[in-house]
Design a protein around this motif. Sequence first.
Motif, PDB file in Angstrom:
ATOM      1  N   UNK A  68       0.828  -1.205   0.000  1.00  0.00           N
ATOM      2  CA  UNK A  68       0.000   0.000   0.000  1.00  0.00           C
ATOM      3  C   UNK A  68       0.865   1.258   0.000  1.00  0.00           C
ATOM      4  N   UNK A  69       1.951   1.244   0.769  1.00  0.00           N
ATOM      5  CA  UNK A  69       2.865   2.385   0.821  1.00  0.00           C
ATOM      6  C   UNK A  69       3.397   2.706  -0.575  1.00  0.00           C
ATOM      7  N   UNK A  70       3.834   1.684  -1.280  1.00  0.00           N
ATOM      8  CA  UNK A  70       4.357   1.877  -2.638  1.00  0.00           C
ATOM      9  C   UNK A  70       3.251   2.308  -3.596  1.00  0.00           C
ATOM     10  N   UNK A  71       2.068   1.746  -3.405  1.00  0.00           N
ATOM     11  CA  UNK A  71       0.928   2.073  -4.268  1.00  0.00           C
ATOM     12  C   UNK A  71       0.534   3.538  -4.140  1.00  0.00           C
ATOM     13  N   UNK A  72       0.441   4.021  -2.907  1.00  0.00           N
ATOM     14  CA  UNK A  72       0.017   5.405  -2.690  1.00  0.00           C
ATOM     15  C   UNK A  72       1.056   6.402  -3.191  1.00  0.00           C
ATOM     16  N   UNK A 103      -5.731  -9.855  -5.032  1.00  0.00           N
ATOM     17  CA  UNK A 103      -5.899  -9.801  -3.589  1.00  0.00           C
ATOM     18  C   UNK A 103      -5.646  -8.403  -3.048  1.00  0.00           C
ATOM     19  N   UNK A 104      -4.620  -7.734  -3.596  1.00  0.00           N
ATOM     20  CA  UNK A 104      -4.330  -6.373  -3.154  1.00  0.00           C
ATOM     21  C   UNK A 104      -5.465  -5.425  -3.543  1.00  0.00           C
ATOM     22  N   UNK A 105      -5.907  -5.513  -4.786  1.00  0.00           N
ATOM     23  CA  UNK A 105      -6.961  -4.628  -5.265  1.00  0.00           C
ATOM     24  C   UNK A 105      -8.258  -4.858  -4.497  1.00  0.00           C
ATOM     25  N   UNK A 106      -8.530  -6.103  -4.149  1.00  0.00           N
ATOM     26  CA  UNK A 106      -9.728  -6.423  -3.390  1.00  0.00           C
ATOM     27  C   UNK A 106      -9.734  -5.690  -2.048  1.00  0.00           C
ATOM     28  N   UNK A 107      -8.598  -5.679  -1.376  1.00  0.00           N
ATOM     29  CA  UNK A 107      -8.522  -4.988  -0.082  1.00  0.00           C
ATOM     30  C   UNK A 107      -8.453  -3.476  -0.270  1.00  0.00           C
ATOM     31  N   UNK A 241      14.008  -7.748 -10.049  1.00  0.00           N
ATOM     32  CA  UNK A 241      12.650  -8.241 -10.271  1.00  0.00           C
ATOM     33  C   UNK A 241      12.021  -8.553  -8.918  1.00  0.00           C
ATOM     34  N   UNK A 242      11.148  -7.661  -8.459  1.00  0.00           N
ATOM     35  CA  UNK A 242      10.567  -7.835  -7.128  1.00  0.00           C
ATOM     36  C   UNK A 242       9.145  -8.345  -7.203  1.00  0.00           C
ATOM     37  N   UNK A 243       8.689  -8.676  -8.397  1.00  0.00           N
ATOM     38  CA  UNK A 243       7.308  -9.133  -8.517  1.00  0.00           C
ATOM     39  C   UNK A 243       7.071 -10.421  -7.749  1.00  0.00           C
ATOM     40  N   UNK A 244       8.104 -11.238  -7.626  1.00  0.00           N
ATOM     41  CA  UNK A 244       7.937 -12.495  -6.899  1.00  0.00           C
ATOM     42  C   UNK A 244       7.829 -12.269  -5.402  1.00  0.00           C
ATOM     43  N   UNK A 245       8.013 -11.018  -4.969  1.00  0.00           N
ATOM     44  CA  UNK A 245       7.952 -10.734  -3.551  1.00  0.00           C
ATOM     45  C   UNK A 245       6.628 -10.103  -3.155  1.00  0.00           C
ATOM     46  N   UNK A 246       5.675 -10.020  -4.063  1.00  0.00           N
ATOM     47  CA  UNK A 246       4.447  -9.294  -3.793  1.00  0.00           C
ATOM     48  C   UNK A 246       3.275 -10.198  -3.491  1.00  0.00           C
ATOM     49  N   UNK A 247       3.506 -11.260  -2.757  1.00  0.00           N
ATOM     50  CA  UNK A 247       2.410 -12.129  -2.336  1.00  0.00           C
ATOM     51  C   UNK A 247       1.692 -11.496  -1.158  1.00  0.00           C
ATOM     52  N   UNK A 248       0.750 -10.639  -1.459  1.00  0.00           N
ATOM     53  CA  UNK A 248       0.029  -9.921  -0.410  1.00  0.00           C
ATOM     54  C   UNK A 248      -0.779 -10.903   0.430  1.00  0.00           C
ATOM     55  N   UNK A 249      -0.789 -10.667   1.725  1.00  0.00           N
ATOM     56  CA  UNK A 249      -1.506 -11.563   2.607  1.00  0.00           C
ATOM     57  C   UNK A 249      -2.981 -11.598   2.244  1.00  0.00           C
TER      58      UNK A 249
END
Length: 400
Positions: A68-72, A103-107, A241-249
């Motif tokens: 969320x921090x990065x998104x905002x 999952x991120x967008x849902x929250x 490549x950090x996409x593999x690290x974005x498994x949002x809870x």
Amino acid sequence: MDDFTAGAVNCFVDSIYTGDVGTLQKQIFEDVNKMSHVFEVSWLTKRCLKFYKSDVLNFTNNSYQEVLFACEIASRAHYNLKQTRYVTCFVKNLMSRDISRKMFLQRYMANFAELSQRQLEMSLSMARNESIEIMVPLMSHLTINLKCRNLDKNSLHLLQNFNTQKFRQDHPSYFRDVASLLLEISEVSECDEVKEVVRKFVRPNSGTESSSSKHVVDLVETTEECEDDDEDDSDDEDFPEVSTQTDVEPERGWIQAVDRNTYPLISDNTLQFITTDNEVQEYIGMWYNLVSEEGGRVERWFEMRCENTTSSQWSYFIVGCTVDDYNVQFLNNVPPDKVKHWIINTTSTHLNIVCNKVTVLNFNFATHSDPDNTDGKHIWSREAESVEIDFDVKLLLIMQ
């Protein structure tokens, strides 16, 4: 400089004198980026983008708050400073792990009514190529919060900037359900804007592209910007490549149910779903995967169906406990509301159903079962592991 924190001002000044951003940190990054934009320090603007990719997007705990921090930051950079690259880089990392983005967008969109216009634009940018990811939370908001009676400013804004043609092409059946619901809202609304927005959604002009806000990033056109930016700075290295690290809870929220799909139960063996139409003879079936103490598994199912829309009469049957047919056993006092929120709970002794806060069934496996079905109470007393949904109603939202 009064609008910026002292730490950010010091970092900005040091960078100007030294040509280095060694003191840049996540906490002050956004202010430093803003100052480099306001004072047109192009080299520092590029370094800020590099820092965003290498540090801000380099999540350590994969938590919702980190993402969320990065998104905002990306959202504000684009909305306030017209820097589209931040949104592009953020979404690029989520797009490569589709489940994470969903999952991120849902929250992110959970409190739909409270979203700002900037956050709505960011939501549209994130779901640009998957229109259904926007439509599900919108429909949840319309049915649960607005009770299918009106369109608020956020609903109107989203529909006005939504890619209706792509949604209609990719999800024709769901589009018809949404269009039907919007038309019903339009019929009872006295607002001309609501009627016009619904009209354009239901009958989009095939000769022109759907309207889109200037703040929605076109990811098709800007995908390369995130990669090409480093070419202007020979000292920059490709960000990891950090996409593999974005498994949002995982977080609970309403999603569009898929027919014949299996879903885990939420706490206390509870299943929740929402129906928006109760057409006659259209059923909802729930196939429970029940587990014994020894680990053995067996399926038993429960089905219900609307028999009369005028009286809101619903029949049901529970395999192993009742006659396996409709129009024999009936739910009690089902509310006539078009939008129905169902809560179904199974325990070792009962199957309980609540519809719009009204208990419509409290079935005791031991005392309410048909005399010819003696094994039901033993089977249904087992722990439920998951449930498969089989339905024929037009629209079914399920809590997950």
